[in-house]
Design a protein around this motif. Structure first.
Motif, mmCIF file in Angstrom:
data_model
loop_
_atom_site.group_PDB
_atom_site.id
_atom_site.type_symbol
_atom_site.label_atom_id
_atom_site.label_comp_id
_atom_site.label_asym_id
_atom_site.label_seq_id
_atom_site.Cartn_x
_atom_site.Cartn_y
_atom_site.Cartn_z
ATOM 1 N N PHE A 45 0.823 -1.206 0.000
ATOM 2 C CA PHE A 45 0.000 0.000 0.000
ATOM 3 C C PHE A 45 0.858 1.257 0.000
ATOM 4 C CE2 PHE A 45 -2.713 -3.232 2.047
ATOM 5 C CZ PHE A 45 -3.680 -3.305 1.048
ATOM 6 N N LEU A 46 1.997 1.209 0.670
ATOM 7 C CA LEU A 46 2.906 2.358 0.667
ATOM 8 C C LEU A 46 3.403 2.633 -0.744
ATOM 9 C CD1 LEU A 46 4.570 4.507 2.178
ATOM 10 C CD2 LEU A 46 6.340 2.761 2.463
ATOM 11 N N ARG A 47 3.792 1.589 -1.466
ATOM 12 C CA ARG A 47 4.243 1.764 -2.851
ATOM 13 C C ARG A 47 3.151 2.392 -3.711
ATOM 14 N NH1 ARG A 47 8.814 -1.739 -4.467
ATOM 15 N NH2 ARG A 47 9.379 -2.997 -2.671
ATOM 16 N N GLN A 48 1.913 1.922 -3.544
ATOM 17 C CA GLN A 48 0.797 2.469 -4.314
ATOM 18 C C GLN A 48 0.559 3.929 -3.964
ATOM 19 O OE1 GLN A 48 -2.446 -0.165 -3.388
ATOM 20 N NE2 GLN A 48 -1.728 -1.764 -4.779
ATOM 21 N N ALA A 49 0.612 4.266 -2.691
ATOM 22 C CA ALA A 49 0.378 5.640 -2.254
ATOM 23 C C ALA A 49 1.457 6.586 -2.765
ATOM 24 C CB ALA A 49 0.294 5.703 -0.732
ATOM 25 N N VAL A 50 2.710 6.154 -2.696
ATOM 26 C CA VAL A 50 3.811 6.998 -3.181
ATOM 27 C C VAL A 50 3.716 7.171 -4.692
ATOM 28 C CG1 VAL A 50 6.319 7.139 -3.473
ATOM 29 C CG2 VAL A 50 5.348 6.507 -1.255
ATOM 30 N N ALA A 51 3.415 6.107 -5.416
ATOM 31 C CA ALA A 51 3.259 6.203 -6.868
ATOM 32 C C ALA A 51 2.127 7.143 -7.227
ATOM 33 C CB ALA A 51 3.014 4.821 -7.471
ATOM 34 N N SER A 52 1.052 7.088 -6.489
ATOM 35 C CA SER A 52 -0.074 7.982 -6.734
ATOM 36 C C SER A 52 0.305 9.436 -6.476
ATOM 37 C CB SER A 52 -1.253 7.590 -5.840
ATOM 38 O OG SER A 52 -2.317 8.488 -6.008
ATOM 39 N N ALA A 53 1.000 9.689 -5.375
ATOM 40 C CA ALA A 53 1.421 11.058 -5.053
ATOM 41 C C ALA A 53 2.374 11.599 -6.113
ATOM 42 C CB ALA A 53 2.081 11.094 -3.677
ATOM 43 N N LEU A 54 3.329 10.777 -6.542
ATOM 44 C CA LEU A 54 4.291 11.234 -7.546
ATOM 45 C C LEU A 54 3.644 11.387 -8.920
ATOM 46 C CD1 LEU A 54 7.419 9.134 -6.564
ATOM 47 C CD2 LEU A 54 7.007 11.561 -6.140
ATOM 48 N N GLY A 55 2.542 10.720 -9.149
ATOM 49 C CA GLY A 55 1.866 10.800 -10.440
ATOM 50 C C GLY A 55 0.900 11.959 -10.565
ATOM 51 N N GLN A 56 0.714 12.720 -9.500
ATOM 52 C CA GLN A 56 -0.206 13.856 -9.545
ATOM 53 C C GLN A 56 0.323 14.949 -10.456
ATOM 54 O OE1 GLN A 56 -3.267 13.918 -7.899
ATOM 55 N NE2 GLN A 56 -2.723 11.787 -7.545
ATOM 56 N N THR A 57 -0.573 15.598 -11.141
ATOM 57 C CA THR A 57 -0.189 16.727 -11.988
ATOM 58 C C THR A 57 -0.780 18.003 -11.412
ATOM 59 O OG1 THR A 57 -2.115 16.408 -13.403
ATOM 60 C CG2 THR A 57 -0.070 15.303 -14.054
ATOM 61 N N GLY A 58 -0.186 19.131 -11.759
ATOM 62 C CA GLY A 58 -0.677 20.412 -11.297
ATOM 63 C C GLY A 58 -0.081 20.877 -9.984
ATOM 64 N N GLU B 274 5.375 17.470 -0.446
ATOM 65 C CA GLU B 274 6.156 16.473 0.270
ATOM 66 C C GLU B 274 5.271 15.293 0.615
ATOM 67 O OE1 GLU B 274 8.674 17.732 3.581
ATOM 68 O OE2 GLU B 274 8.161 19.789 3.042
ATOM 69 N N VAL B 275 5.864 14.122 0.635
ATOM 70 C CA VAL B 275 5.215 12.933 1.161
ATOM 71 C C VAL B 275 6.022 12.530 2.389
ATOM 72 C CG1 VAL B 275 4.614 10.530 0.763
ATOM 73 C CG2 VAL B 275 4.422 12.178 -1.106
ATOM 74 N N GLU C 45 14.443 7.717 -6.172
ATOM 75 C CA GLU C 45 15.395 8.751 -6.575
ATOM 76 C C GLU C 45 14.821 9.658 -7.652
ATOM 77 O OE1 GLU C 45 19.100 7.086 -7.748
ATOM 78 O OE2 GLU C 45 19.284 5.882 -5.953
ATOM 79 N N CYS C 46 13.533 9.820 -7.661
ATOM 80 C CA CYS C 46 12.925 10.635 -8.703
ATOM 81 C C CYS C 46 12.225 11.833 -8.105
ATOM 82 C CB CYS C 46 11.949 9.791 -9.525
ATOM 83 S SG CYS C 46 10.653 9.093 -8.517
ATOM 84 N N THR C 47 11.859 12.750 -8.959
ATOM 85 C CA THR C 47 11.099 13.920 -8.552
ATOM 86 C C THR C 47 9.697 13.801 -9.129
ATOM 87 O OG1 THR C 47 11.735 15.170 -10.498
ATOM 88 C CG2 THR C 47 13.191 15.324 -8.586
ATOM 89 N N PRO C 48 8.740 14.549 -8.601
ATOM 90 C CA PRO C 48 7.387 14.483 -9.148
ATOM 91 C C PRO C 48 7.346 14.768 -10.659
ATOM 92 C CG PRO C 48 7.363 15.627 -7.078
ATOM 93 C CD PRO C 48 8.815 15.377 -7.433
ATOM 94 N N ALA C 49 8.221 15.634 -11.131
ATOM 95 C CA ALA C 49 8.247 15.971 -12.549
ATOM 96 C C ALA C 49 8.566 14.744 -13.409
ATOM 97 C CB ALA C 49 9.253 17.082 -12.817
#
Length: 55
Positions: free
Chosen positions: A9-22, A27-28, A47-51
């Motif tokens: 669930f943590l992986r899914q939540a982080v992926a969702s947060a990083l995938g947000q646009t706008g 911070e997570v 090691e990635c950024t939201p962009a």
């Protein structure tokens, strides 16, 4: 977000947060209170950024 809900669930939540646009700046925060799974290793591997994901 507490990772005690499980690494899957943590992986899914982080992926969702990083995938947000706008959102340019956010911070997570994860509080790892001695979880016994691979939470810490997973968090260190990010090691990635939201962009990187907002495409």
């Amino acid at each position: 977000m507490p990772p005690s809900i499980g690494l899957v669930f943590l992986r899914q939540a982080v992926a969702s947060a990083l995938g947000q646009t706008g959102f340019d700046d956010f911070e997570v925060l994860v509080v790892d209170d001695c979880s016994d799974d691979a939470t810490w290793s997973y968090l260190q591997s990010i090691e990635c950024t939201p962009a990187d994901h907002a495409q």
